[in-house]
Write a protein that holds these residues in place. Structure first.
Motif, PDB file in Angstrom:
ATOM      1  N   CYS B 418      -5.044   3.572  -7.784  1.00 52.31           N
ATOM      2  CA  CYS B 418      -6.444   3.736  -7.380  1.00 52.31           C
ATOM      3  C   CYS B 418      -6.775   2.716  -6.306  1.00 52.31           C
ATOM      4  N   PHE B 419      -7.616   3.115  -5.388  1.00 56.22           N
ATOM      5  CA  PHE B 419      -8.099   2.189  -4.372  1.00 56.22           C
ATOM      6  C   PHE B 419      -9.622   2.146  -4.397  1.00 56.22           C
ATOM      7  N   GLY B 420     -10.185   1.332  -3.516  1.00 54.99           N
ATOM      8  CA  GLY B 420     -11.630   1.160  -3.501  1.00 54.99           C
ATOM      9  C   GLY B 420     -12.356   2.372  -2.944  1.00 54.99           C
ATOM     10  N   PRO B 421     -13.663   2.452  -3.194  1.00 57.61           N
ATOM     11  CA  PRO B 421     -14.443   3.614  -2.777  1.00 57.61           C
ATOM     12  C   PRO B 421     -14.464   3.806  -1.264  1.00 57.61           C
ATOM     13  N   ASN B 422     -14.248   2.720  -0.537  1.00 57.52           N
ATOM     14  CA  ASN B 422     -14.270   2.787   0.923  1.00 57.52           C
ATOM     15  C   ASN B 422     -12.899   3.061   1.519  1.00 57.52           C
ATOM     16  N   GLN B 423     -11.860   2.911   0.707  1.00 55.24           N
ATOM     17  CA  GLN B 423     -10.506   2.992   1.258  1.00 55.24           C
ATOM     18  C   GLN B 423     -10.061   4.447   1.420  1.00 55.24           C
ATOM     19  N   THR B 424      -9.326   4.697   2.491  1.00 59.16           N
ATOM     20  CA  THR B 424      -8.862   6.058   2.782  1.00 59.16           C
ATOM     21  C   THR B 424      -7.351   6.057   2.910  1.00 59.16           C
ATOM     22  N   PRO B 425      -6.733   7.232   2.787  1.00 59.98           N
ATOM     23  CA  PRO B 425      -5.278   7.289   2.944  1.00 59.98           C
ATOM     24  C   PRO B 425      -4.826   6.779   4.307  1.00 59.98           C
ATOM     25  N   LYS B 426      -5.736   6.790   5.270  1.00 61.29           N
ATOM     26  CA  LYS B 426      -5.340   6.344   6.608  1.00 61.29           C
ATOM     27  C   LYS B 426      -5.180   4.837   6.698  1.00 61.29           C
ATOM     28  N   ASP B 427      -6.004   4.103   5.954  1.00 61.52           N
ATOM     29  CA  ASP B 427      -5.964   2.656   6.140  1.00 61.52           C
ATOM     30  C   ASP B 427      -5.401   1.898   4.946  1.00 61.52           C
ATOM     31  N   VAL B 428      -5.042   2.629   3.903  1.00 60.99           N
ATOM     32  CA  VAL B 428      -4.692   1.915   2.690  1.00 60.99           C
ATOM     33  C   VAL B 428      -3.257   1.386   2.708  1.00 60.99           C
ATOM     34  N   ASP B 429      -3.086   0.218   2.132  1.00 58.93           N
ATOM     35  CA  ASP B 429      -1.748  -0.331   1.953  1.00 58.93           C
ATOM     36  C   ASP B 429      -1.370  -0.035   0.498  1.00 58.93           C
ATOM     37  N   TYR B 430      -0.475   0.913   0.323  1.00 65.88           N
ATOM     38  CA  TYR B 430      -0.161   1.341  -1.048  1.00 65.88           C
ATOM     39  C   TYR B 430       0.345   0.205  -1.925  1.00 65.88           C
ATOM     40  N   ALA B 431       1.006  -0.748  -1.273  1.00 68.53           N
ATOM     41  CA  ALA B 431       1.560  -1.851  -2.067  1.00 68.53           C
ATOM     42  C   ALA B 431       0.469  -2.777  -2.597  1.00 68.53           C
ATOM     43  N   SER B 432      -0.761  -2.608  -2.107  1.00 68.20           N
ATOM     44  CA  SER B 432      -1.827  -3.533  -2.527  1.00 68.20           C
ATOM     45  C   SER B 432      -2.395  -3.218  -3.909  1.00 68.20           C
TER      46      SER B 432
END
Lengths: 588, 588
Positions: B418-432
């Motif tokens: 899961c990522f934050g509400p603002n995060q998108t597949p374009k900018d996300v670092d999956y390892a984070s």
């Protein structure tokens, strides 16, 4: 009955009150009932202090004590729970005539005397025969040889007719008028139970002085390791005077065997184990709930009833093994809970599963921050239960009991529980909620720092950050119980409409799981700052914080973890201090 | 690169995609780079399948394969990760002239043949030499001897020039026109990968048929134990045909030693262990998030991607001990994760701490609901990891690997985070973000039942409940991960303005912790019913569910656990059926 007990105020008075409703909310013995209900039915098979004598050979309860019990309802039960029992059958020295007693005579009847006296107002009582039946246990010894008045101010549950009636039975005389001023005992003759409390750092934000309850101010919450002198203090009673040289830790196993350890034993016979762990008061951020939802009873902590440091001591598993308990092959049925009992009267327990978990890191700590425990934090020995509410990390630890039942103290059975937003102390069944152990996900903002180009320092900081405009640096902590790691901190500068991720700062923590808070920071361009900043965090079980205080409202204001909002008003906006820090105020 | 992989559709295509961004979101080898970057730097020290050969003696990568790799970027790396390597240096039988091959000749080149062929459209390829380098591992053998087209429809990552280029190198001819209809292979000649999938109960609410993804309808969520035939199905690929008589489970320890177990071994040599546990799909309630916040990618599950039953099998700790792993004295550094690899290609891992926890209750299950596993649920053997997302309870289990690194499959590294509400597949670092393991607190309403005095049955029910007015009975489930027990369920009939507590129903569950959901019900006078009913639950770490979908939005729609609201509109109000059950619709 439940109502009655709840309404009785006083910070720690509920030590007594839980007993009446241990297993249900119905009174066990009532005035209207007249006759005494079979007390053994109401007494759990395993007592709080688990005195062997109580379990195996319960002495007959003297009739005289019965009378008081029928009246007081809970008191006998409570007495039994606290391990006491009426030990003697002789009548106390009741006298009807005016019999004057000098104060220095009272003083001689202290805890080392054969007969133990207390004064209340101008009257003197020989409570020797009551001590074993005292609901609060041996804590009564703290008062003997002097006035009981101030203790009853702390344990305000005493202030009712039932208890006055019991005391009256032990009346032996009045204080000699020569020792009175204007017919009263002068203030300096009444010993302050807190007289030997240590002095505290003036930076601590004190909510109450006696007992001391003080939080770490937001300006001191900036470091990963909290210095001991500003580590928040949560005392339920006075700080007991414990001598490291003579202090003994008693460990009682399910079969009743006991083993004693001196501090020297603990330090020399066991390999020291260190763990970095956050302690958080169950009531941390209670004020936020009171301000934003509805008043919650208890100390009105802001966000500083939390601190973090490195603790060193003996692993509980090592100690239990040494005491003869098979930690790797334990019997669920006989030892389900580990009780920790403090020198001052406080007690609590944790589930055995946590106690024997090889990765649970429960220790009996004798050091914090690399030095012996400070007196406020349990010197010379305390339990340290990482990931659990600090209420289970019992200070001034003097006894450990492995038992089938949970600790029956009010701190276990009443004070540290949460109920639904609709539930009130009047209708709640305390047994319907479990004692708080692991804590939920939490986060808070501890500082807003302005970084402005109007000063050299501000310009340098902006340059270092690669920013071309004024900014706000938001700082804070995030923490979750159970060793769950903080994996994300979301920050909003516009009251939760949009979010960005804060940088979680690196740290070095000891222990098998994530027992420490995480410090985080986020730099946000000033032009994006709305009326408030908001923080919410996520742990590695992907638990989220609730959005609002209303839906998680609980009348005790425990485990408040709704999103923390901090106002950023026109006032703050106008100040263009360079890298200036502001005291954090939560929004109302 | 991250964007590219995310955008590639297909339910399970991301099995390949993680590999390129294992440790960062930067591409490892790129077209523009021209030359191949040292591949060993990009390959984790511990591979997904942990083949000893790969770790110790990596064969030289043939130049021809290099060309494809430089073009394909991730493929070689992925190949290595999946334990393969280019094994031969000989050139494939590339031919430039029209060379026709009969279909029955293709069929002969199946997985038991020395040379393995596939067709794509009307063209034939000898992929023998590519198999070992295939990023998806031996799953490619499923297709050889026939058409690869339908597999590429599933693993849609293949549909790009880089991959076409690789395939082209293995071209050997075209299908003989005599085997074509209108110049194409007729549909019935293209094998359906799902041809041997079992038939399913028509009551299951199917989202996709191939692979089968079907939820338990709300009308079937009423029992504590979910019957196997309506247990929700979450398949990433086809259901492999596994023969219990010949199936072998391979266990690989950190030192590379391996041990094999037949089903018969598992059943006869180990004491069976039963645990009652809920499995919940990471995407359960995704549709609620899509409907109420913003579209989230993936199967649009409602509240039925969750079921509960009793599982029986071998304790993982027992098996690991038997295989030679010191479960009570394990080395953190060499074995941090336990990988589970399924027969069809799926794989995932769990932390070693969960695997060896004596109270963790991880088993290798061969029975559910007292009978052998059904084919859809992993027959003959699956991992069962109570308290964790079902994605780690790998079905059709054929290999267990103890490794230093986490499983590198996309299901571990990408899909289930899961990522934050603002995060998108374009900018996300999956390892984070960490791979989802333990699940957060969850609850849902599964039925609204009208109890009306207009019928005899309704009147009888009202009488039984002691009610003098028509009522609504609200039913549902609540569950939390990590073995955390459900302690309270709050119900609102007025969209969260006021609350009452539902009755948590008694049940009998096996296991050391609370691995099962709780069924609950609440009877509310009809006159109090507003426009919707809402539920939220609390677990014994006092975790709360978030109020709204917006703030917990994550683009994959994972772990959706905002308060569940169910509309109660005029339509429902008008129907006065007696103890009638309504299909539950969530509010938009």
């Amino acid at each position: 009955m439940t109502t009655l007990f709840y309404r009785l105020g006083g910070l720690s008075s509920r030590a007594y009150s839980a007993s009446a409703t241990l297993r249900s909310s119905r009174p066990i013995a009532s005035k209207s009932g007249g006759s005494l209900k079979t007390p053994s039915l109401a007494i759990p098979s395993r007592s709080f202090s688990s005195a062997k004598g109580l379990r195996r050979t319960r002495p007959p309860i003297p009739r005289r004590v019965h009378a008081g019990v029928v009246a007081a309802g809970s008191l006998l039960v409570a007495a039994s729970l606290f391990g006491g029992h009426a030990a003697h059958d002789e009548s106390p020295n009741v006298t009807e005539s005016k019999h004057y007693i000098r104060l220095n005579e009272v003083k001689k009847h202290g805890k080392d005397s054969e007969r133990k006296w207390v004064t209340k107002g101008v009257r003197v009582f020989d409570v020797t025969d009551w001590i074993a039946a005292h609901p609060g246990g041996p804590v009564i010894l703290q008062a003997v040889g002097g006035a009981i008045d101030k203790y009853w101010d702390i344990f305000s549950i005493h202030k009712k007719q039932d208890v006055y009636d019991v005391l009256e039975e032990y009346f032996i005389g009045e204080i000699d008028p020569r020792d009175l001023v204007d017919g009263k005992l002068s203030e300096d003759k009444v010993e302050d139970p807190f007289v030997s409390d240590p002095s505290r750092d003036p930076r601590l934000q004190q909510h109450t002085a006696k007992p001391c309850n003080a939080e770490t101010p937001s300006s001191c919450l900036g470091d990963f390791i909290t210095p001991t002198e500003i580590f928040y203090v949560r005392n339920h009673l006075w700080v007991p005077q414990v001598d490291e040289e003579t202090h003994v830790l008693n460990v009682e196993l399910p079969d009743g065997t006991e083993k004693q350890y001196t501090l020297s034993d603990l330090k020399s016979r066991f390999k020291p184990f260190s763990v970095t762990a956050t302690l958080q008061c169950t009531g941390n951020r209670r004020k936020h709930m009171s301000d934003n939802a509805k008043a919650a009873t208890g100390l009105q902590w802001e966000a500083g009833a939390i601190s973090n440091t490195e603790w060193t001591g003996v692993r509980l598993t090592d100690l239990l093994e040494d005491a003869g308990f098979p930690v790797n092959d334990w019997n669920f049925d006989e030892a389900k809970h580990v009780h920790f009992i403090g020198s001052e009267a406080y007690a609590g327990s944790i589930p055995i599963a946590k106690a024997v978990d090889p990765q649970g890191d429960v220790i009996l700590a004798y050091e914090m921050g690399g030095k012996p425990l400070s007196r406020d934090h349990g010197y010379p020995l305390r339990a340290l239960v990482p990931g659990h509410t600090a209420a289970r990390s019992v200070k001034w630890l003097e006894k450990i009991v492995l038992a089938e039942d949970e600790c029956q103290s009010a701190w276990q059975q009443r004070d540290y529980k949460c109920f639904g937003p609709n539930q009130t102390p009047k209708d709640v069944d305390y047994a319907s909620a479990p004692a708080i152990q692991e804590m939920p996900i939490q986060s808070a903002i501890t500082a807003l720092k302005s970084i402005s180009s109007t000063s050299d320092k501000g310009r340098a900081e902006l340059q270092r950050l690669g920013l071309e405009e004024d900014a706000i640096k938001v700082e804070g902590y995030a923490y979750s119980g159970g060793g769950r790691r903080i994996i994300r901190v979301d920050i909003s500068a516009d009251d939760g409409q949009s979010w960005s991720q804060a940088a979680i700062l690196p740290d070095q923590a000891l222990g098998h799981k994530s027992w420490s808070w995480k410090r985080w920071e986020s730099v946000i361009p000033k032009r994006l700052a709305g009326k408030s900043f908001v923080v919410k965090a996520v742990d590695d079980s992907y638990n989220n914080q609730p959005e609002s205080y209303g839906a998680q409202y609980n009348f005790r204001g425990n485990l408040v973890n709704a999103w923390h909002r901090v106002r950023y008003g026109d006032e703050e906006r106008a100040e263009d201090v360079d890298v200036g820090e502001r005291h954090v105020r939560s929004t109302k």
